[in-house]
Scaffold this active site. Structure first.
Site, mmCIF file in Angstrom:
data_model
loop_
_atom_site.group_PDB
_atom_site.id
_atom_site.type_symbol
_atom_site.label_atom_id
_atom_site.label_comp_id
_atom_site.label_asym_id
_atom_site.label_seq_id
_atom_site.Cartn_x
_atom_site.Cartn_y
_atom_site.Cartn_z
ATOM 1 N N CYS A 11 -27.956 31.116 -17.649
ATOM 2 C CA CYS A 11 -29.129 30.962 -16.796
ATOM 3 C C CYS A 11 -30.352 31.310 -17.645
ATOM 4 O O CYS A 11 -30.209 31.705 -18.802
ATOM 5 C CB CYS A 11 -29.046 31.782 -15.508
ATOM 6 S SG CYS A 11 -29.073 33.557 -15.696
ATOM 7 N N CYS A 85 -30.655 26.556 -16.101
ATOM 8 C CA CYS A 85 -31.282 26.743 -17.420
ATOM 9 C C CYS A 85 -31.994 25.482 -17.878
ATOM 10 O O CYS A 85 -32.597 25.450 -18.948
ATOM 11 C CB CYS A 85 -30.270 27.206 -18.459
ATOM 12 S SG CYS A 85 -29.029 26.002 -18.910
ATOM 13 N N CYS A 89 -30.042 23.879 -22.191
ATOM 14 C CA CYS A 89 -28.602 23.968 -22.411
ATOM 15 C C CYS A 89 -28.127 22.800 -23.264
ATOM 16 O O CYS A 89 -28.301 21.646 -22.893
ATOM 17 C CB CYS A 89 -27.864 23.951 -21.081
ATOM 18 S SG CYS A 89 -28.230 25.373 -20.055
#
Length: 135
Positions: A11, A85, A89
């Site tokens: 996250c 996120c 990512c």
């Protein structure tokens, strides 16, 4: 997957959702799964409300520290679970990805974090069952 699958929870701040998810997986899976967590913009400390909410159910995450998401960690993980996120990512072909839509506990009191904690446990239990059936 290897004999011991690895799961990476990601996250933004690596201070709430991903820390609770990692705590649950460590608690429920023991040493059968390698548990990792990271954030695209890690905070200084783990969210105190998340720590308290997890402590209430017997899971201690006080020794955890938010970590920066590193390319090598993501690349070497079997399962990558993202929790808001965004584009930070990395995506690797052949990896299993899950995107868990969960409220962000940042700035919330423990009363508001408990339902998030409980939803994360449900999702971690499902993930663990799937990992166990795959081995």
């Amino acid at each position: 997957m290897s004999d011991k699958p690895s799961v990476l929870f990601v996250c933004v701040h690596n201070a709430g959702r991903s820390q609770m998810a990692a705590g649950w997986l460590r608690h429920l899976a023991g040493d059968t799964v390698e548990v990792r967590s990271a954030g695209s913009a890690p905070a200084e400390t783990v969210n105190p409300a998340a720590v308290q909410a997890m402590r209430e159910v017997g899971v201690d995450i006080t020794d955890q520290t938010p970590k920066l998401l590193e390319y090598a960690t993501a690349e070497s993980s079997d399962v990558i679970v993202t929790m808001g996120c965004g584009d930070a990512c990395p995506v690797f072909p052949g990896k299993r990805y899950e995107d868990w839509k969960l409220d962000d506990p940042a700035g919330r009191g423990v009363d508001s974090v408990r339902p998030i904690r409980d939803e994360i446990r449900t999702r971690v239990e499902k993930l663990l069952a799937e990992l166990n059936s795959a081995t």
